[in-house]
Design a protein around this motif. Structure first.
Motif, PDB file in Angstrom:
ATOM      1  N   ILE A   1       0.857  -1.181   0.000  1.00 31.72           N
ATOM      2  CA  ILE A   1       0.000   0.000   0.000  1.00 31.72           C
ATOM      3  C   ILE A   1       0.893   1.230   0.000  1.00 31.72           C
ATOM      4  CG2 ILE A   1      -0.276   0.336   2.481  1.00 31.72           C
ATOM      5  CD1 ILE A   1      -3.377   0.590   1.743  1.00 31.72           C
TER       6      ILE A   1
ATOM      7  N   TRP B   1       1.224   5.410   0.820  1.00 30.39           N
ATOM      8  CA  TRP B   1       0.696   6.560   1.558  1.00 30.39           C
ATOM      9  C   TRP B   1       1.261   7.793   0.899  1.00 30.39           C
ATOM     10  CZ3 TRP B   1       2.400  10.932   3.868  1.00 30.39           C
ATOM     11  CH2 TRP B   1       1.527  11.585   4.737  1.00 30.39           C
ATOM     12  N   GLN B   2       0.382   8.695   0.476  1.00 27.25           N
ATOM     13  CA  GLN B   2       0.808   9.967  -0.105  1.00 27.25           C
ATOM     14  C   GLN B   2      -0.264  10.999   0.170  1.00 27.25           C
ATOM     15  OE1 GLN B   2       1.528   9.983  -4.363  1.00 27.25           O
ATOM     16  NE2 GLN B   2       2.451  12.004  -4.293  1.00 27.25           N
TER      17      GLN B   2
ATOM     18  N   GLU C   1      -1.548  12.150   2.919  1.00 31.97           N
ATOM     19  CA  GLU C   1      -2.464  11.735   3.988  1.00 31.97           C
ATOM     20  C   GLU C   1      -3.569  10.790   3.511  1.00 31.97           C
ATOM     21  OE1 GLU C   1      -3.574  14.688   6.897  1.00 31.97           O
ATOM     22  OE2 GLU C   1      -1.944  15.996   6.223  1.00 31.97           O
ATOM     23  N   GLU C   2      -3.333  10.115   2.393  1.00 29.27           N
ATOM     24  CA  GLU C   2      -4.279   9.139   1.845  1.00 29.27           C
ATOM     25  C   GLU C   2      -3.549   7.829   1.560  1.00 29.27           C
ATOM     26  OE1 GLU C   2      -7.625   9.589   1.112  1.00 29.27           O
ATOM     27  OE2 GLU C   2      -7.580  11.629   1.906  1.00 29.27           O
ATOM     28  N   LEU C   3      -4.284   6.725   1.586  1.00 31.11           N
ATOM     29  CA  LEU C   3      -3.748   5.419   1.220  1.00 31.11           C
ATOM     30  C   LEU C   3      -4.194   5.081  -0.199  1.00 31.11           C
ATOM     31  CD1 LEU C   3      -4.419   3.475   4.541  1.00 31.11           C
ATOM     32  CD2 LEU C   3      -2.236   4.364   3.725  1.00 31.11           C
ATOM     33  N   TYR C   4      -3.279   4.537  -1.000  1.00 30.46           N
ATOM     34  CA  TYR C   4      -3.547   4.224  -2.404  1.00 30.46           C
ATOM     35  C   TYR C   4      -2.995   2.848  -2.762  1.00 30.46           C
ATOM     36  CZ  TYR C   4      -4.091   9.315  -2.923  1.00 30.46           C
ATOM     37  OH  TYR C   4      -4.490  10.615  -2.801  1.00 30.46           O
TER      38      TYR C   4
ATOM     39  N   PRO D   1      -0.401   5.329  -6.350  1.00 26.85           N
ATOM     40  CA  PRO D   1      -0.451   6.726  -5.910  1.00 26.85           C
ATOM     41  C   PRO D   1      -0.481   7.732  -7.061  1.00 26.85           C
ATOM     42  CG  PRO D   1       1.777   5.908  -5.739  1.00 26.85           C
ATOM     43  CD  PRO D   1       0.926   4.741  -6.149  1.00 26.85           C
TER      44      PRO D   1
ATOM     45  N   LEU E   1      -5.285  -3.116   7.450  1.00 29.50           N
ATOM     46  CA  LEU E   1      -3.913  -2.618   7.476  1.00 29.50           C
ATOM     47  C   LEU E   1      -2.943  -3.654   8.030  1.00 29.50           C
ATOM     48  CD1 LEU E   1      -4.472   1.099   8.508  1.00 29.50           C
ATOM     49  CD2 LEU E   1      -4.225   0.116   6.236  1.00 29.50           C
TER      50      LEU E   1
ATOM     51  N   TRP F   1       4.884  -1.234   3.060  1.00 32.81           N
ATOM     52  CA  TRP F   1       4.376   0.128   3.181  1.00 32.81           C
ATOM     53  C   TRP F   1       5.319   1.041   2.413  1.00 32.81           C
ATOM     54  CZ3 TRP F   1       0.002   1.557   5.838  1.00 32.81           C
ATOM     55  CH2 TRP F   1      -0.584   0.585   6.649  1.00 32.81           C
TER      56      TRP F   1
ATOM     57  N   LEU G   1       5.839   4.975   1.889  1.00 38.29           N
ATOM     58  CA  LEU G   1       5.437   6.314   2.309  1.00 38.29           C
ATOM     59  C   LEU G   1       6.088   7.320   1.376  1.00 38.29           C
ATOM     60  CD1 LEU G   1       5.885   5.926   6.173  1.00 38.29           C
ATOM     61  CD2 LEU G   1       3.888   5.393   4.774  1.00 38.29           C
TER      62      LEU G   1
ATOM     63  N   VAL H   1       2.059  11.322   9.110  1.00 38.23           N
ATOM     64  CA  VAL H   1       1.750   9.895   9.034  1.00 38.23           C
ATOM     65  C   VAL H   1       1.409   9.432  10.441  1.00 38.23           C
ATOM     66  CG1 VAL H   1       2.584   7.614   8.349  1.00 38.23           C
ATOM     67  CG2 VAL H   1       3.366   9.641   7.111  1.00 38.23           C
TER      68      VAL H   1
END
Length: 185
Positions: free
Chosen positions: A48, A50-51, A53-56, A59, A81, A87, A89, A100
């Motif tokens: 997954i 994270w970019q 403040e969102e999970l994609y 991205p 999760l 992960w 980030l 985060v």
């Protein structure tokens, strides 16, 4: 009754032996690239991003859909999760790590990462045993965390290369020639 108890003890012993062997294999794969490739083929990793403040699953940083050219990643979407093995980030400057919320739960030192130099990256790997309410109560969890400065990457590398560059970093096979070839400055 004694006979079924004996079988239950034998099954528990085989299960624990298998669990210890798999845990040793997971730990060994963190140190040995060949074992890591076998492990990722046997048990493809869920991931997954994270970019912002969102999970994609893919991205906004990428110009197209990321492809798994080496067959190292699972095509299934994580249901929670806790199912995520990798992960990624993608920060807007390393100071963005403060946004985060789960960074400390991933084992990241927020202060140290926020002081990182542009262009650097952080890659952590871990393996552990987890207990769950399930017929198979103990499981081995693998966890990798890749922290990159997306703003720096976007400004200094060709956009069409970013998905391939980050994919290689995710699976621990960073292609230095690709990174040099795609640099714009």
């Amino acid at each position: 009754m004694r006979r079924s108890l004996g079988w239950a003890i034998k099954l528990a012993g085989v299960y624990l032996l298998f669990l210890v062997a798999y845990f040793a294999f997971a730990l060994g794969s963190m140190k040995n690239d060949t074992l890591a490739r076998y492990e990722q083929r046997i048990n493809p990793s869920t991931f997954i991003f994270w970019q912002g403040e969102e999970l994609y699953s893919n991205p906004p940083l990428f110009s197209s859909l990321m492809s798994d050219t080496k067959g190292q990643l699972s095509s299934r979407k994580p249901t929670s999760l806790a199912d995520v093995d990798i992960w990624v980030l993608l920060l807007d400057g390393f100071d963005d790590i403060k946004n985060v919320e789960f960074a400390s739960q991933l084992g990241l030192d927020v202060g140290k990462i926020s002081r990182s130099q542009p262009g650097s990256s952080t890659f952590l790997k871990s393996a552990g045993l987890s207990f769950r309410l399930h017929p198979i109560p103990l499981i081995v969890n693998r966890n990798s965390v890749l922290v990159l400065d997306a703003k720096y990457l976007y400004e200094n590398y060709r956009h069409e290369c970013l998905d391939e560059m980050i994919y290689g970093a995710m699976i621990g096979q960073r292609d230095q020639a690709l990174w040099k070839r795609c640099r714009t400055t």
